[in-house]
Design a protein around this motif. Sequence first.
Motif, PDB file in Angstrom:
ATOM      1  N   TYR A  61      29.147  39.612  32.963  1.00  0.00           N
ATOM      2  CA  TYR A  61      29.603  39.247  34.302  1.00  0.00           C
ATOM      3  C   TYR A  61      29.492  40.406  35.310  1.00  0.00           C
ATOM      4  N   GLN A  79      29.526  32.803  38.644  1.00  0.00           N
ATOM      5  CA  GLN A  79      30.926  33.172  38.842  1.00  0.00           C
ATOM      6  C   GLN A  79      31.657  32.227  39.791  1.00  0.00           C
ATOM      7  N   TYR A  83      36.752  35.590  41.133  1.00  0.00           N
ATOM      8  CA  TYR A  83      36.073  36.707  40.459  1.00  0.00           C
ATOM      9  C   TYR A  83      35.246  37.498  41.464  1.00  0.00           C
ATOM     10  N   PHE A 106      38.359  25.712  32.083  1.00  0.00           N
ATOM     11  CA  PHE A 106      38.664  26.810  31.162  1.00  0.00           C
ATOM     12  C   PHE A 106      39.490  26.270  29.992  1.00  0.00           C
ATOM     13  N   ASN A 133      39.716  36.225  35.334  1.00  0.00           N
ATOM     14  CA  ASN A 133      39.670  35.315  34.194  1.00  0.00           C
ATOM     15  C   ASN A 133      40.849  35.530  33.261  1.00  0.00           C
ATOM     16  N   ALA A 176      34.941  38.954  28.143  1.00  0.00           N
ATOM     17  CA  ALA A 176      34.829  37.493  28.059  1.00  0.00           C
ATOM     18  C   ALA A 176      33.712  37.039  27.121  1.00  0.00           C
ATOM     19  N   ASN A 192      35.849  31.203  28.623  1.00  0.00           N
ATOM     20  CA  ASN A 192      35.108  30.593  29.720  1.00  0.00           C
ATOM     21  C   ASN A 192      34.141  29.557  29.157  1.00  0.00           C
ATOM     22  N   TYR A 217      38.511  26.879  40.443  1.00  0.00           N
ATOM     23  CA  TYR A 217      37.507  27.887  40.094  1.00  0.00           C
ATOM     24  C   TYR A 217      36.090  27.303  40.132  1.00  0.00           C
ATOM     25  N   ASN A 219      32.220  27.261  40.497  1.00  0.00           N
ATOM     26  CA  ASN A 219      31.133  28.211  40.299  1.00  0.00           C
ATOM     27  C   ASN A 219      30.200  28.160  41.500  1.00  0.00           C
TER      28      ASN A 219
END
Length: 261
Positions: A61, A79, A83, A106, A133, A176, A192, A217, A219
């Motif tokens: 990431y 992401q 984040y 998640f 996260n 992660a 994740n 969240y 993306n």
Amino acid sequence: MNFKKTLVAVAAAATFFSSAALAEKLSVAATPVPHAEILEFVKPTLAEQGVELDVKVFTDYIQPNIQVSQKRMDANFFQHQPYLDEFNEGRGTNLVTVAGVHIEPFGAYSNRISSLDELEEGAVVAIPNDPTNGGRALLLLQKAGLITLEDESKITATPRDIAENPKDLEFKELEAATLPRILGQVDLALINTNYALEAGLNPTEDALLIEGSDSPYVNILVARPDNKDSEAMQKLADALQSEEVKNFILENYEGAVVPAF
């Protein structure tokens, strides 16, 4: 040799190479699943629009943002906004959102128990070690009633922010990407969805606890201020928010990935 046919062939070849030369290249960094898969899906559509999409796969990431910030790549897709905000603040970068595409609910997974009710006192719980996260994992555990945070809405919470921990859970903060690989070494791991999918886990079937589709969240496609409004970038954003991509997500990920548009 037929001279007229030769001229036609030469003209066609010239047109082909001219079109290829005019195609605008757009390089995008992405994690493998589902991001790179979605980008590969829209690649033919973009080619028809004069955009040559070059997808580079990363398994972490950090580098996707570094590569875009340093202008080694044009954009990234891996992401969510919390984040990105944390990364910009911590690294002094100025990356920006171009478009929201999907949500990856998640989840919490285990090889040792089949229900959260079986989680014993002192159980070891692994969570991501990046602030957003990790905080997301703790918020999910709080929603399940396993812990209570001092600030019940803090998205960057860490284990130090836990006010109540009735089962005296022991938290391990790890990168992660490594969490699926250590699943057999802990009692519970919050992973994740992109990494869960890569590891062969089915979030809708294997997760003992999972976010709802109302997760904030989303993306996002991310670029720099200097190229976010370019014609090629906007064509990519439109393609990622198309009905075709929505159907691709629904058909291929069976609820593990949810369209956000």
